[in-house]
Design a protein around this motif. Structure first.
Motif, PDB file in Angstrom:
ATOM      1  N   ASN A   1     -68.861 -60.255  22.470  1.00  0.00           N
ATOM      2  CA  ASN A   1     -68.688 -59.231  21.440  1.00  0.00           C
ATOM      3  C   ASN A   1     -69.846 -59.145  20.459  1.00  0.00           C
ATOM      4  O   ASN A   1     -69.736 -58.487  19.429  1.00  0.00           O
ATOM      5  CB  ASN A   1     -67.374 -59.438  20.667  1.00  0.00           C
ATOM      6  N   LYS A   2     -70.974 -59.775  20.758  1.00  0.00           N
ATOM      7  CA  LYS A   2     -72.107 -59.730  19.843  1.00  0.00           C
ATOM      8  C   LYS A   2     -73.075 -58.605  20.209  1.00  0.00           C
ATOM      9  O   LYS A   2     -73.426 -58.427  21.370  1.00  0.00           O
ATOM     10  CB  LYS A   2     -72.852 -61.074  19.831  1.00  0.00           C
ATOM     11  N   VAL A   3     -73.496 -57.879  19.183  1.00  0.00           N
ATOM     12  CA  VAL A   3     -74.514 -56.843  19.318  1.00  0.00           C
ATOM     13  C   VAL A   3     -75.850 -57.459  18.918  1.00  0.00           C
ATOM     14  O   VAL A   3     -75.989 -57.986  17.809  1.00  0.00           O
ATOM     15  CB  VAL A   3     -74.195 -55.623  18.427  1.00  0.00           C
ATOM     16  N   CYS A   4     -76.810 -57.409  19.831  1.00  0.00           N
ATOM     17  CA  CYS A   4     -78.070 -58.127  19.647  1.00  0.00           C
ATOM     18  C   CYS A   4     -79.262 -57.176  19.700  1.00  0.00           C
ATOM     19  O   CYS A   4     -79.269 -56.220  20.478  1.00  0.00           O
ATOM     20  CB  CYS A   4     -78.248 -59.175  20.744  1.00  0.00           C
ATOM     21  N   ILE A   5     -80.271 -57.471  18.893  1.00  0.00           N
ATOM     22  CA  ILE A   5     -81.540 -56.744  18.898  1.00  0.00           C
ATOM     23  C   ILE A   5     -82.647 -57.748  19.192  1.00  0.00           C
ATOM     24  O   ILE A   5     -82.708 -58.816  18.572  1.00  0.00           O
ATOM     25  CB  ILE A   5     -81.821 -56.082  17.535  1.00  0.00           C
ATOM     26  N   VAL A   6     -83.520 -57.397  20.139  1.00  0.00           N
ATOM     27  CA  VAL A   6     -84.669 -58.242  20.464  1.00  0.00           C
ATOM     28  C   VAL A   6     -85.921 -57.381  20.405  1.00  0.00           C
ATOM     29  O   VAL A   6     -86.062 -56.430  21.180  1.00  0.00           O
ATOM     30  CB  VAL A   6     -84.544 -58.872  21.863  1.00  0.00           C
TER      31      VAL A   6
ATOM     32  N   ILE B   1     -73.814 -55.672  13.534  1.00  0.00           N
ATOM     33  CA  ILE B   1     -74.985 -56.211  14.232  1.00  0.00           C
ATOM     34  C   ILE B   1     -74.932 -57.716  14.026  1.00  0.00           C
ATOM     35  O   ILE B   1     -74.835 -58.197  12.897  1.00  0.00           O
ATOM     36  CB  ILE B   1     -76.305 -55.639  13.685  1.00  0.00           C
ATOM     37  N   ASP B   2     -74.998 -58.456  15.123  1.00  0.00           N
ATOM     38  CA  ASP B   2     -74.741 -59.888  15.044  1.00  0.00           C
ATOM     39  C   ASP B   2     -75.974 -60.762  15.197  1.00  0.00           C
ATOM     40  O   ASP B   2     -76.022 -61.866  14.653  1.00  0.00           O
ATOM     41  CB  ASP B   2     -73.723 -60.272  16.125  1.00  0.00           C
TER      42      ASP B   2
END
Length: 244
Positions: A4-9, A79-80
């Motif tokens: 359930n984590k929203v990730c940005i890379v 956003i996690d």
């Protein structure tokens, strides 16, 4: 691990960033946004992983960043994880380094990290949780010849991260900030180096080899996960013992 984590890379098109994107996607992230200026190089990630989206983004463009973050908040409500991975080098000895070389590296590696974090952290604070992971380097902790600009930025993100760890938690929010400091890693940036240079790098590393992007991605996965919920303000060196 990342349910359930929203990730940005950022810097997700190749090398360490790409490996982090794939590792997050394979470890049950709700969605991973792979951000890079070279969106075309990430199309296959979208094809391979239904929970990955390629986003063309310049970490120096604050307006584009704010628009992107607003859209994510509208879509997901949270956003996690933010991985500040985008980075560049323009090496030169100090007496030969141009102002343009200094400014370019500083803008991407230092201000770019500030831009992304400043945009993301209010969303994390609203949700009372989040993990911000910034790529530093052993050059940022111990210096290197011909890399004044790079060392300054990689040392700078460590200092910012330690400040953020205190700032973001001051009212009890569970928003964590940590750095990873890679050593010599096999990436597209090192593949064309002469064998004698690579052998020298391996010789300086106690484990006798260069690291792989997956070694760094594994560290990022840990710091992004709830397994690291009591870790903040730290620098995780993944360098085969290079700096002890």
């Amino acid at each position: 691990m990342l349910n359930n984590k929203v990730c940005i890379v950022t810097g997700g098109a190749q090398g360490i960033g790409r490996c982090i994107v794939e590792t997050f996607a394979k470890n049950d992230a709700l969605h991973v946004y792979a951000c890079d200026m070279n969106a075309a190089a990430m199309v296959d990630l979208e094809t391979k992983y239904p929970n990955v989206s390629a986003v063309e983004l310049n970490v120096c463009d604050r307006d584009s960043i704010n628009y992107f973050i607003d859209k994510l908040k509208e879509t997901h409500g949270h956003i996690d994880v933010l991985v500040n991975n985008a980075g560049v080098t323009r090496d030169n000895l100090i007496d030969k380094m141009t102002e343009e070389e200094w400014d370019f590296v500083s803008d991407v590696n230092l201000k770019g990290v500030f831009n992304m974090t400043q945009a993301v952290v209010p969303v994390m604070m609203e949700g009372d949780a989040g993990s911000i992971i910034t790529m530093s380097s052993v050059v940022g902790t111990d210096g290197n010849i011909g890399q004044s600009n790079y060392a300054a930025t990689k040392g700078g993100v460590i200092a910012m991260t330690k400040g953020w760890a205190k700032e973001f938690s001051r009212k009890g929010a569970q928003v964590r900030a940590n750095c990873i400091a890679p050593g010599f890693i096999e990436t597209p940036m090192t593949v064309d180096l002469p064998d004698k240079v690579l052998d020298h790098m391996k010789g300086k590393t106690p484990l006798g080899r260069m690291g792989k992007p997956q070694d760094i991605a594994n560290g990022a996965l840990f710091l992004a996960s709830d397994n690291a919920s009591f870790i903040t303000g730290q620098v995780l060196k993944i360098d085969g013992g290079l700096v002890i």
